[in-house]
Design a protein around this motif. Structure first.
Motif, mmCIF file in Angstrom:
data_model
loop_
_atom_site.group_PDB
_atom_site.id
_atom_site.type_symbol
_atom_site.label_atom_id
_atom_site.label_comp_id
_atom_site.label_asym_id
_atom_site.label_seq_id
_atom_site.Cartn_x
_atom_site.Cartn_y
_atom_site.Cartn_z
ATOM 1 N N ALA A 1 -53.914 -12.862 -43.514
ATOM 2 C CA ALA A 1 -53.910 -14.187 -44.145
ATOM 3 C C ALA A 1 -54.778 -15.097 -43.284
ATOM 4 N N MET A 2 -56.004 -15.331 -43.724
ATOM 5 C CA MET A 2 -56.925 -16.172 -42.966
ATOM 6 C C MET A 2 -57.719 -17.115 -43.868
ATOM 7 N N SER A 3 -57.590 -16.944 -45.172
ATOM 8 C CA SER A 3 -58.401 -17.732 -46.092
ATOM 9 C C SER A 3 -57.648 -17.893 -47.412
ATOM 10 N N ASP A 4 -58.006 -18.931 -48.162
ATOM 11 C CA ASP A 4 -57.471 -19.101 -49.508
ATOM 12 C C ASP A 4 -58.117 -18.140 -50.495
ATOM 13 N N ASP A 5 -59.210 -17.514 -50.067
ATOM 14 C CA ASP A 5 -59.908 -16.555 -50.915
ATOM 15 C C ASP A 5 -59.330 -15.157 -50.653
ATOM 16 N N PRO A 6 -58.660 -14.545 -51.623
ATOM 17 C CA PRO A 6 -58.060 -13.220 -51.393
ATOM 18 C C PRO A 6 -59.082 -12.146 -51.051
ATOM 19 N N ASN A 7 -60.329 -12.298 -51.520
ATOM 20 C CA ASN A 7 -61.356 -11.309 -51.195
ATOM 21 C C ASN A 7 -61.687 -11.319 -49.703
ATOM 22 N N VAL A 8 -61.696 -12.525 -49.102
ATOM 23 C CA VAL A 8 -61.945 -12.626 -47.660
ATOM 24 C C VAL A 8 -60.826 -11.935 -46.895
ATOM 25 N N ASN A 9 -59.581 -12.182 -47.304
ATOM 26 C CA ASN A 9 -58.442 -11.534 -46.646
ATOM 27 C C ASN A 9 -58.500 -10.020 -46.802
ATOM 28 N N ARG A 10 -58.882 -9.579 -47.990
ATOM 29 C CA ARG A 10 -58.954 -8.138 -48.239
ATOM 30 C C ARG A 10 -60.022 -7.472 -47.367
ATOM 31 N N LEU A 11 -61.198 -8.098 -47.276
ATOM 32 C CA LEU A 11 -62.275 -7.516 -46.485
ATOM 33 C C LEU A 11 -61.914 -7.455 -45.004
ATOM 34 N N GLU A 12 -61.251 -8.502 -44.494
ATOM 35 C CA GLU A 12 -60.852 -8.485 -43.087
ATOM 36 C C GLU A 12 -59.785 -7.417 -42.848
ATOM 37 N N GLY A 13 -58.858 -7.262 -43.807
ATOM 38 C CA GLY A 13 -57.850 -6.222 -43.677
ATOM 39 C C GLY A 13 -58.453 -4.835 -43.687
ATOM 40 N N GLU A 14 -59.468 -4.607 -44.526
ATOM 41 C CA GLU A 14 -60.141 -3.305 -44.555
ATOM 42 C C GLU A 14 -60.897 -3.055 -43.260
ATOM 43 N N ARG A 15 -61.473 -4.113 -42.695
ATOM 44 C CA ARG A 15 -62.194 -3.974 -41.418
ATOM 45 C C ARG A 15 -61.244 -3.501 -40.319
ATOM 46 N N VAL A 16 -60.036 -4.072 -40.291
ATOM 47 C CA VAL A 16 -59.054 -3.670 -39.282
ATOM 48 C C VAL A 16 -58.511 -2.279 -39.576
ATOM 49 N N LYS A 17 -58.218 -1.998 -40.840
ATOM 50 C CA LYS A 17 -57.629 -0.716 -41.207
ATOM 51 C C LYS A 17 -58.520 0.452 -40.791
ATOM 52 N N GLY A 18 -59.822 0.262 -40.871
ATOM 53 C CA GLY A 18 -60.737 1.335 -40.495
ATOM 54 C C GLY A 18 -60.691 1.680 -39.021
ATOM 55 N N ASN A 19 -60.080 0.816 -38.195
ATOM 56 C CA ASN A 19 -60.009 1.065 -36.752
ATOM 57 C C ASN A 19 -58.615 1.465 -36.281
ATOM 58 N N ILE A 20 -57.650 1.558 -37.186
ATOM 59 C CA ILE A 20 -56.296 1.959 -36.790
ATOM 60 C C ILE A 20 -56.314 3.426 -36.350
ATOM 61 N N LYS A 21 -55.703 3.707 -35.192
ATOM 62 C CA LYS A 21 -55.724 5.055 -34.625
ATOM 63 C C LYS A 21 -54.305 5.510 -34.265
ATOM 64 N N PRO A 22 -54.042 6.832 -34.348
ATOM 65 C CA PRO A 22 -52.778 7.355 -33.824
ATOM 66 C C PRO A 22 -52.735 7.188 -32.307
#
Length: 445
Positions: A380-401
């Motif tokens: 949750a960083m913007s009123d634009d859901p697309n911005v939030n989605r893109l930032e979430g995908e950016r983080v998700k791609g770096n999640i590691k076991p």
């Protein structure tokens, strides 16, 4: 190698000056020095303007530079076009000056005797040698002293080079040259060429590294180089949270900070711990107030003791460049986190300071009958859901076991952003090791 090149450069420069004196060409030498100096200022002005064009003029102390930058922000295209005309004209003039400076007949007078050294004398007296000398010497002198040095100087000290009166005069001349339409043929040629290309390219924002530095300077003068949070969950849902924070001072205003954490559970006050690792110099002795364990509301639920905080203060501002590093931690009663296989749980992290790298680890204890997997992240960083989605995908791609759990890295997160890390509880299997003591990796900028 570098020292050899410097020696050659100085030898050529001294030889040129010696030749000028021997030939009574002091005037020519003075004109050459003027052209080299003018080129230095023109090239340096371009680099300095490009470095400052997107900055707020109010940050600059020098009134002349502040006024100039304000004007250039509305006329920078005129300056860049006129500057190119001035620079090219000076380089061409430098070439003619070199031809005037090195006359073939005069150079031949310095050649050895034709009787003793016929071939060498003929080579040094030839027009080809004079042309090579003119081209090589003018190119190297312009490159060494008017291009390379000017660009390096302006890159390091853009305000200083714009603070010089001759630099400002040349900038105003460049703007006048553009107004006189000396660049009109080139602009006409560009209008024909650009039709062959797409109308525009997507506008790119500044790098996150630059945003971090600007935010750290303007937001209370502090920034987090790195922060690590490790939540270790036991078999009954009890948790131990350990954190490491490394602050750096970027300017006035940083005389302390607050370390606080929130969890869904009761924090055991006796388990709270705080330890300074590195204290800054030049700001007096530190004071630590805490821990304070308070009631809180999270996700619509009330928790009697779900928040803990420490307040760290110094008598004076921390000097720029000094660091503050510390560790903090606490434990909770059972039930703070879910432990049943198949259920999901979360950890909420809010970015409160400009940050380079934040790493959140969620791991089970060695004896716990479960592991964590299927990591997700919502933002949750913007009123634009697309911005939030893109930032979430950016983080998700770096999640590691990591150690039967998960590692959630955040590289240059935006201040004020709220990250919710979720995971699923799975039956225990043997997976991975890793070390929580390793220093954080370097994020991409």
């Amino acid at each position: 190698m570098r020292s050899s090149i410097v020696v050659v450069a100085l030898a050529l420069l001294l030889t040129t000056c010696g030749y000028a004196v021997a030939e009574h060409s002091i005037l020519r030498l003075a004109v050459a020095a003027f052209v080299i100096g003018a080129l230095f200022l023109v090239v340096g002005a371009e680099v300095a303007v490009l470095a400052l064009i997107d900055k707020d003029p109010e940050q600059i102390d020098d009134q002349n530079v502040r006024d100039l930058l304000t004007r250039l922000q509305s006329q920078h295209q005129a300056f860049l076009t006129g500057r190119q005309v001035v620079e090219v004209s000076l380089i061409v003039f430098m070439t003619f000056l070199a031809e005037w400076f090195f006359d073939v007949k005069r150079i031949g007078a310095f050649a050895p005797s034709a009787d003793a050294w016929p071939r060498l004398s003929a080579a040094l007296s030839s027009e080809k040698f004079a042309v090579a000398l003119v081209f090589g010497l003018s190119s190297l002198i312009v490159f060494w002293f008017s291009q390379l040095v000017a660009k390096l100087f302006a890159e390091e000290r853009p305000q200083q080079i714009l603070g010089w009166a001759p630099t400002r005069w040349l900038i105003y001349i460049a703007i006048w040259v553009e107004r006189a339409q000396f660049g009109a043929p080139g602009l006409w040629a560009w209008s024909l060429i650009k039709g062959r290309f797409p109308a525009s390219e997507p506008e790119l924002g500044p790098s996150r590294d630059k945003l971090f530095k600007y935010s750290a300077q303007l937001r209370y003068g502090r920034g987090l180089d790195s922060v690590r949070l490790c939540v270790t969950v036991g078999a009954k849902g009890e948790a131990t949270l350990s954190s490491y924070s490394s602050f750096r001072s970027f300017g006035p205003g940083f005389n302390g900070t607050r370390e606080d954490h929130r969890v869904e559970g009761e924090i055991l006050k006796d388990s709270c711990r705080f330890n300074f690792i590195c204290l800054p110099n030049g700001c007096g002795n530190e004071s630590l107030d805490g821990p304070h364990v308070n009631a809180m509301t999270l996700k619509g639920k009330d928790y009697p003791k779900g928040q803990v905080l420490w307040d760290i203060r110094f008598p004076a501002n921390i000097p720029e460049g000094e660091r503050l590093e510390y560790e903090a931690g606490f434990s909770t009663s059972p039930g703070a986190y879910k432990t049943a296989a198949g259920e999901s749980d979360f950890y909420a992290y809010t970015v409160k300071h400009p940050t380079i790298l934040a790493e959140v680890f969620i791991v089970p204890t060695d004896g716990a009958p479960f592991i964590f997997g299927d990591g997700e992240c919502t933002v949750a960083m913007s009123d634009d859901p697309n911005v939030n989605r893109l930032e979430g995908e950016r983080v998700k791609g770096n999640i590691k076991p990591f150690k039967n759990g998960l590692k959630f890295p955040l590289a240059y997160p935006f201040e004020g952003s709220e990250f919710t890390f979720t995971w699923r509880i799975l039956p225990r299997t043997t997976r991975g090791t890793g070390s929580l003591l390793s220093r954080p990796s370097e994020p991409d900028k």
